[in-house]
Motif scaffolding. Structure first.
Motif, PDB file in Angstrom:
ATOM      1  N   CYS A  31      14.263  34.424   0.795  1.00 25.81           N
ATOM      2  CA  CYS A  31      15.448  35.274   0.731  1.00 25.81           C
ATOM      3  C   CYS A  31      15.270  36.282  -0.409  1.00 25.81           C
ATOM      4  O   CYS A  31      14.966  35.896  -1.531  1.00 25.81           O
ATOM      5  CB  CYS A  31      16.684  34.419   0.493  1.00 25.81           C
ATOM      6  SG  CYS A  31      18.139  35.407   0.176  1.00 25.81           S
ATOM      7  N   CYS A  54      21.065  32.897   5.008  1.00 27.26           N
ATOM      8  CA  CYS A  54      20.403  32.307   3.848  1.00 27.26           C
ATOM      9  C   CYS A  54      21.056  30.952   3.590  1.00 27.26           C
ATOM     10  O   CYS A  54      22.264  30.873   3.372  1.00 27.26           O
ATOM     11  CB  CYS A  54      20.555  33.189   2.616  1.00 27.26           C
ATOM     12  SG  CYS A  54      20.008  32.330   1.121  1.00 27.26           S
ATOM     13  N   ALA A  56      20.691  29.112   1.080  1.00 23.46           N
ATOM     14  CA  ALA A  56      21.076  28.886  -0.310  1.00 23.46           C
ATOM     15  C   ALA A  56      22.450  29.516  -0.540  1.00 23.46           C
ATOM     16  O   ALA A  56      23.022  29.366  -1.616  1.00 23.46           O
ATOM     17  CB  ALA A  56      20.042  29.481  -1.254  1.00 23.46           C
ATOM     18  N   CYS A  58      23.469  33.004   0.184  1.00 24.74           N
ATOM     19  CA  CYS A  58      23.649  34.451  -0.006  1.00 24.74           C
ATOM     20  C   CYS A  58      24.352  35.051   1.213  1.00 24.74           C
ATOM     21  O   CYS A  58      24.149  34.600   2.338  1.00 24.74           O
ATOM     22  CB  CYS A  58      22.302  35.149  -0.181  1.00 24.74           C
ATOM     23  SG  CYS A  58      21.378  34.546  -1.591  1.00 24.74           S
TER      24      CYS A  58
END
Ligand SMILES: [Zn+2]
Length: 145
Positions: A31, A54, A56, A58
């Motif tokens: 990313c 994403c 994580a 984002c």
């Protein structure tokens, strides 16, 4: 208009790191919007658009911003219609997300092993394990939507 979708996809993939094709019209990559050690960005071509996610956490706008693209670039073949609301994004299938799950599971397994062996985790490992937990929870939310 001959396949401007693949043109846009190429343009996007060219700006990403560690791009790995996981199937027809599907990729994983690092990313660009966060300090991504292992690929957590899923990219997928669906009919007339490009999906980005994403794991994580984002947002799509942050990811596009990081590679200098715009929301319109994800819908290259879409005819502009001010009365047509943005199409609902279809979800990713569990199968497509499996490589991500395995990657995060390995990170958790390693952290768990270290913790059992030494009773403590290095700060960086602790933070990465925490991120892996969040990623697994997001993967779960994505496939149970
Ligand atoms: Zn990210």
């Amino acid at each position: 208009m001959l396949n401007s979708l693949s043109y846009k996809t190429d343009q996007l993939l060219n700006q990403l790191d560690r791009v790995k094709q996981t199937g027809q019209g599907k990729w994983l990559a690092r990313c660009p919007a966060h300090d991504d050690k292992s690929p957590s960005l899923a990219i997928k071509e669906v009919e007339d658009r490009i999906l980005l996610h994403c794991f994580a956490g984002c947002g799509v706008a942050e990811i596009l911003n990081a590679v200098g693209l715009h929301m319109d670039d994800l819908f290259p073949d879409r005819v502009a219609d001010p009365y047509d609301p943005a199409p609902r994004m279809p979800k990713f299938s569990a199968y497509e997300l499996f490589p991500l799950l395995v990657q995060e599971a390995i990170i958790l397994a390693l952290a768990c092993n270290d913790f059992m062996a030494y009773g403590v985790l290095a700060n960086a490992d602790y933070l990465r394990a925490q991120q892996a937990c969040q990623c697994v929870m997001r993967l779960h939310a994505e496939v149970s939507r």
